[in-house]
Design an enzyme around this catalytic site. Structure first.
Site, PDB file in Angstrom:
ATOM      1  N   TYR A   1     -15.332  -2.636   7.062  1.00  0.00           N
ATOM      2  CA  TYR A   1     -14.178  -1.871   7.401  1.00  0.00           C
ATOM      3  C   TYR A   1     -13.459  -2.248   9.092  1.00  0.00           C
ATOM      4  O   TYR A   1     -12.461  -2.896   9.224  1.00  0.00           O
ATOM      5  CB  TYR A   1     -14.043  -0.538   7.276  1.00  0.00           C
ATOM      6  CG  TYR A   1     -12.661   0.210   7.459  1.00  0.00           C
ATOM      7  CD1 TYR A   1     -11.516  -0.137   6.838  1.00  0.00           C
ATOM      8  CD2 TYR A   1     -12.449   1.308   8.465  1.00  0.00           C
ATOM      9  CE1 TYR A   1     -10.025   0.523   7.179  1.00  0.00           C
ATOM     10  CE2 TYR A   1     -11.182   1.772   8.668  1.00  0.00           C
ATOM     11  CZ  TYR A   1      -9.952   1.444   8.024  1.00  0.00           C
ATOM     12  OH  TYR A   1      -9.052   2.198   8.291  1.00  0.00           O
TER      13      TYR A   1
ATOM     14  N   GLY B   1      -0.153   4.812  -0.589  1.00  0.00           N
ATOM     15  CA  GLY B   1      -1.166   5.553  -0.106  1.00  0.00           C
ATOM     16  C   GLY B   1      -0.900   6.875   0.572  1.00  0.00           C
ATOM     17  O   GLY B   1       0.276   7.322   0.695  1.00  0.00           O
ATOM     18  N   GLN B   2      -1.889   7.365   1.584  1.00  0.00           N
ATOM     19  CA  GLN B   2      -1.610   8.395   2.384  1.00  0.00           C
ATOM     20  C   GLN B   2      -0.594   8.249   3.405  1.00  0.00           C
ATOM     21  O   GLN B   2       0.545   9.005   3.275  1.00  0.00           O
ATOM     22  CB  GLN B   2      -3.015   8.669   3.122  1.00  0.00           C
ATOM     23  CG  GLN B   2      -2.938  10.130   3.657  1.00  0.00           C
ATOM     24  CD  GLN B   2      -3.893  10.546   4.642  1.00  0.00           C
ATOM     25  OE1 GLN B   2      -4.771   9.483   4.978  1.00  0.00           O
ATOM     26  NE2 GLN B   2      -4.207  11.685   5.485  1.00  0.00           N
TER      27      GLN B   2
ATOM     28  N   LYS C   1     -11.024  -4.931  10.456  1.00  0.00           N
ATOM     29  CA  LYS C   1      -9.962  -4.215  11.487  1.00  0.00           C
ATOM     30  C   LYS C   1     -10.049  -5.168  12.539  1.00  0.00           C
ATOM     31  O   LYS C   1      -8.945  -5.643  13.471  1.00  0.00           O
ATOM     32  CB  LYS C   1     -10.130  -2.860  11.778  1.00  0.00           C
ATOM     33  CG  LYS C   1      -9.556  -1.989  10.504  1.00  0.00           C
ATOM     34  CD  LYS C   1      -8.185  -2.117  10.119  1.00  0.00           C
ATOM     35  CE  LYS C   1      -7.765  -1.307   8.984  1.00  0.00           C
ATOM     36  NZ  LYS C   1      -6.385  -1.685   8.518  1.00  0.00           N
TER      37      LYS C   1
ATOM     38  N   GLY D   1       0.901  -1.240   0.109  1.00  0.00           N
ATOM     39  CA  GLY D   1      -0.076   0.028   0.036  1.00  0.00           C
ATOM     40  C   GLY D   1       0.877   1.181  -0.073  1.00  0.00           C
ATOM     41  O   GLY D   1       0.247   2.233   0.457  1.00  0.00           O
TER      42      GLY D   1
ATOM     43  N   ASP E   1       2.323  -1.993  -4.570  1.00  0.00           N
ATOM     44  CA  ASP E   1       1.171  -1.346  -4.609  1.00  0.00           C
ATOM     45  C   ASP E   1       0.520  -1.933  -5.771  1.00  0.00           C
ATOM     46  O   ASP E   1       1.221  -2.772  -6.538  1.00  0.00           O
ATOM     47  CB  ASP E   1       1.033   0.241  -4.591  1.00  0.00           C
ATOM     48  CG  ASP E   1      -0.285   0.628  -3.951  1.00  0.00           C
ATOM     49  OD1 ASP E   1      -1.282   0.163  -4.672  1.00  0.00           O
ATOM     50  OD2 ASP E   1      -0.259   1.433  -2.884  1.00  0.00           O
TER      51      ASP E   1
HETATM   52  P1  NAD Z   1      -4.874   4.500   1.200  1.00  0.00           P
HETATM   53  O1  NAD Z   1      -6.153   4.330   0.792  1.00  0.00           O
HETATM   54  O2  NAD Z   1      -4.489   6.054   1.357  1.00  0.00           O
HETATM   55  O3  NAD Z   1      -3.684   3.692   0.833  1.00  0.00           O
HETATM   56  C1  NAD Z   1      -3.957   2.276   0.597  1.00  0.00           C
HETATM   57  C2  NAD Z   1      -2.921   1.586  -0.722  1.00  0.00           C
HETATM   58  O4  NAD Z   1      -3.423   0.347  -0.538  1.00  0.00           O
HETATM   59  C3  NAD Z   1      -3.449   2.356  -1.926  1.00  0.00           C
HETATM   60  O5  NAD Z   1      -2.437   2.990  -2.537  1.00  0.00           O
HETATM   61  C4  NAD Z   1      -3.938   1.040  -2.599  1.00  0.00           C
HETATM   62  O6  NAD Z   1      -3.658   1.193  -4.109  1.00  0.00           O
HETATM   63  C5  NAD Z   1      -3.497   0.025  -1.965  1.00  0.00           C
HETATM   64  N1  NAD Z   1      -4.087  -1.331  -2.163  1.00  0.00           N
HETATM   65  C6  NAD Z   1      -5.454  -1.404  -1.938  1.00  0.00           C
HETATM   66  N2  NAD Z   1      -5.775  -2.733  -2.373  1.00  0.00           N
HETATM   67  C7  NAD Z   1      -4.591  -3.387  -2.670  1.00  0.00           C
HETATM   68  C8  NAD Z   1      -4.179  -4.723  -3.009  1.00  0.00           C
HETATM   69  N3  NAD Z   1      -5.291  -5.495  -2.864  1.00  0.00           N
HETATM   70  N4  NAD Z   1      -3.115  -5.059  -3.129  1.00  0.00           N
HETATM   71  C9  NAD Z   1      -1.993  -4.200  -3.097  1.00  0.00           C
HETATM   72  N5  NAD Z   1      -2.298  -2.622  -2.556  1.00  0.00           N
HETATM   73  C10 NAD Z   1      -3.702  -2.514  -2.481  1.00  0.00           C
HETATM   74  O7  NAD Z   1      -4.792   4.379   2.675  1.00  0.00           O
HETATM   75  P2  NAD Z   1      -3.834   4.817   4.068  1.00  0.00           P
HETATM   76  O8  NAD Z   1      -4.563   5.938   4.588  1.00  0.00           O
HETATM   77  O9  NAD Z   1      -2.600   5.062   3.666  1.00  0.00           O
HETATM   78  O10 NAD Z   1      -4.044   3.564   5.096  1.00  0.00           O
HETATM   79  C11 NAD Z   1      -3.133   2.633   5.070  1.00  0.00           C
HETATM   80  C12 NAD Z   1      -3.403   1.701   6.301  1.00  0.00           C
HETATM   81  O11 NAD Z   1      -3.577   2.580   7.506  1.00  0.00           O
HETATM   82  C13 NAD Z   1      -4.777   1.024   6.189  1.00  0.00           C
HETATM   83  O12 NAD Z   1      -4.744  -0.344   6.674  1.00  0.00           O
HETATM   84  C14 NAD Z   1      -5.806   1.709   6.913  1.00  0.00           C
HETATM   85  O13 NAD Z   1      -6.983   1.039   7.205  1.00  0.00           O
HETATM   86  C15 NAD Z   1      -4.862   2.209   8.055  1.00  0.00           C
HETATM   87  N6  NAD Z   1      -5.513   3.541   8.759  1.00  0.00           N
HETATM   88  C16 NAD Z   1      -5.303   4.555   8.042  1.00  0.00           C
HETATM   89  C17 NAD Z   1      -5.909   5.846   8.505  1.00  0.00           C
HETATM   90  C18 NAD Z   1      -5.865   6.986   8.183  1.00  0.00           C
HETATM   91  O14 NAD Z   1      -6.584   7.937   8.434  1.00  0.00           O
HETATM   92  N7  NAD Z   1      -5.220   7.232   6.786  1.00  0.00           N
HETATM   93  C19 NAD Z   1      -6.411   5.501   9.929  1.00  0.00           C
HETATM   94  C20 NAD Z   1      -6.514   4.357  10.374  1.00  0.00           C
HETATM   95  C21 NAD Z   1      -6.242   3.263   9.859  1.00  0.00           C
HETATM   96  C1  AKB Z   2     -11.148   6.353   7.905  1.00  0.00           C
HETATM   97  O1  AKB Z   2     -11.916   7.232   8.008  1.00  0.00           O
HETATM   98  O2  AKB Z   2     -11.691   5.241   7.265  1.00  0.00           O
HETATM   99  C2  AKB Z   2      -9.894   6.141   8.448  1.00  0.00           C
HETATM  100  C3  AKB Z   2      -9.864   5.569   9.500  1.00  0.00           C
HETATM  101  C4  AKB Z   2      -9.923   6.407  10.870  1.00  0.00           C
HETATM  102  O3  AKB Z   2      -9.462   4.300   9.675  1.00  0.00           O
HETATM  103  N1  AKB Z   2      -9.246   7.503   8.317  1.00  0.00           N
END
Ligand code: NAD
Ligand code: AKB
Length: 323
Positions: A143, A11-12, A147, A8, A34
């Site tokens: 989701y 991603g963010q 988790k 991933g 990714d």
């Molecule tokens: P994001 O959506 O920005 O990035 C996720 C990445 O995963 C994307 O680039 C996507 O292309 C890739 N992806 C999706 N399906 C895939 C697959 N089958 N194979 C390979 N790659 C794949 O998400 P993020 O915000 O960077 O979050 C990363 C992790 O952190 C996640 O597990 C998310 O649940 C967790 N998280 C994020 C937040 C937040 O606020 N950003 C909060 C809580 C938890």
């Molecule tokens: C979402 O809003 O889905 C994420 C998270 C809090 O897991 N930013």
């Protein structure tokens, strides 16, 4: 030479974690993975190994781990809360199928794993304020279900096989490098971006929807601190609560207006408000503070100021904001 794999990675979180891992270990030691190559590689991100793989494909993942002699995985690939409600079957497959593949391969190759959970594990029956580490967990979204199930899977692999898998329940994360990908807390980044572009914003949550949030530099520090911690100090092997500060859309509007008095926000809550309704408004992270000395550095005002200055810089570079 052993390497770190980040799934991933586009991603963010991944796009920022990769940069920090590369400055610690060197670009060639961080393998990004990714579904697609990075959208528009900048100078720094363009170099270093990249693998296009779906984390549901165990053989392809095994091949990457073997070829690059991976010893640590940051497994970030996932669907987030709002996208997960639109595609619940895919959310189950990617979020849990991908995690199961990673845990099995990590067990086989003796790898250390980081996997993020979320405040989405909490639900309508969970205490809403200062939500404890151990409490009622009744997630209301697919989701959140993935988790919580993932947390239990991690704990099982640690207890049963001694796998060193570590996890944080991230709150909503705010950052300026890469746009968030389909979550409920994305509004905060969208609002700050609108303010930096001197545009009004229409918020998809209610003005008083208070949620736990964190600025990305703190999230990256928490992640690396947990991974660096002495394993014997870790009392939690499902996932640690971590917190920084909580705010509602109306609080962020006020923080922005201290810098941009003309900024305006209207409200048009959509189905994401239902998701937010089931999440806590604040989280108790005292176990993380006790076990591995977690403490955030940013509050709402410091984050807002830093975000606005970075977003404005980005606009200047792209030529859409006058100096
Ligand atoms: P994001 O959506 O920005 O990035 C996720 C990445 O995963 C994307 O680039 C996507 O292309 C890739 N992806 C999706 N399906 C895939 C697959 N089958 N194979 C390979 N790659 C794949 O998400 P993020 O915000 O960077 O979050 C990363 C992790 O952190 C996640 O597990 C998310 O649940 C967790 N998280 C994020 C937040 C937040 O606020 N950003 C909060 C809580 C938890
Ligand atoms: C979402 O809003 O889905 C994420 C998270 C809090 O897991 N930013």
């Amino acid at each position: 030479m052993s390497r770190i794999l980040v799934t991933g990675a586009n991603g963010q979180i991944g796009s920022e974690l990769v940069d920090v891992l590369r400055s610690r270990h060197g670009a060639s030691r961080v393998v990004r993975l990714d579904l697609q190559p990075p959208p528009s590689p900048d100078g720094h991100s363009a170099s270093g190994p990249f693998e296009v793989v779906d984390v549901r494909d165990r053989d392809a993942l095994a091949d990457v781990i073997g070829r690059h002699e991976v010893d640590t995985i940051y497994h970030l690939a996932s669907l987030l809360s709002a996208t997960g409600e639109q595609h619940p079957d895919r959310a189950w497959d990617v979020n849990l199928g991908g995690l199961k593949n990673v845990l099995d391969l990590a067990r086989q190759h003796h790898l250390q794993v980081f996997w993020p959970s979320s405040i989405a594990v909490f639900g309508p029956s969970t205490p809403k304020t200062d939500t404890p580490q151990n409490t009622v967990l009744d997630p209301a979204t697919m989701y959140g279900v993935t988790k919580r199930s993932g947390e239990m899977l991690c704990q099982y692999y640690h207890r049963r096989y001694g796998l060193d898998v570590r996890s944080l329940r991230y709150p909503g994360l705010v950052s300026h490098k890469t746009a968030p990908g389909g979550g409920t807390t994305d509004y905060a980044v969208d609002m700050l971006k609108a303010a930096a572009e001197s545009e009004p914003y229409t918020c998809f949550l209610e003005p008083d929807a208070q949620l736990p949030m964190m600025y990305m530099p703190d999230a990256i520090r928490a992640t690396l601190a947990l991974m660096d911690a002495d394993g014997t100090a870790l009392s939690v092997r499902d996932s640690y609560n971590v917190a920084a500060f909580s705010f509602a859309p109306q609080d962020l509007v006020a923080a922005i207006q201290r810098h941009r008095p003309a900024f305006g926000c209207t409200y048009a809550p959509d189905e994401r408000q239902r998701i937010a309704d089931a999440w806590p408004s604040s989280v108790d992270d005292s176990t993380a503070r006790d076990d591995w000395n977690w403490a955030p550095e940013y509050n709402l005002d410091a984050m807002t100021e830093d975000m606005l200055s970075h977003l404005r810089e980005g606009e200047r570079e792209s030529g859409s904001v006058g100096a």
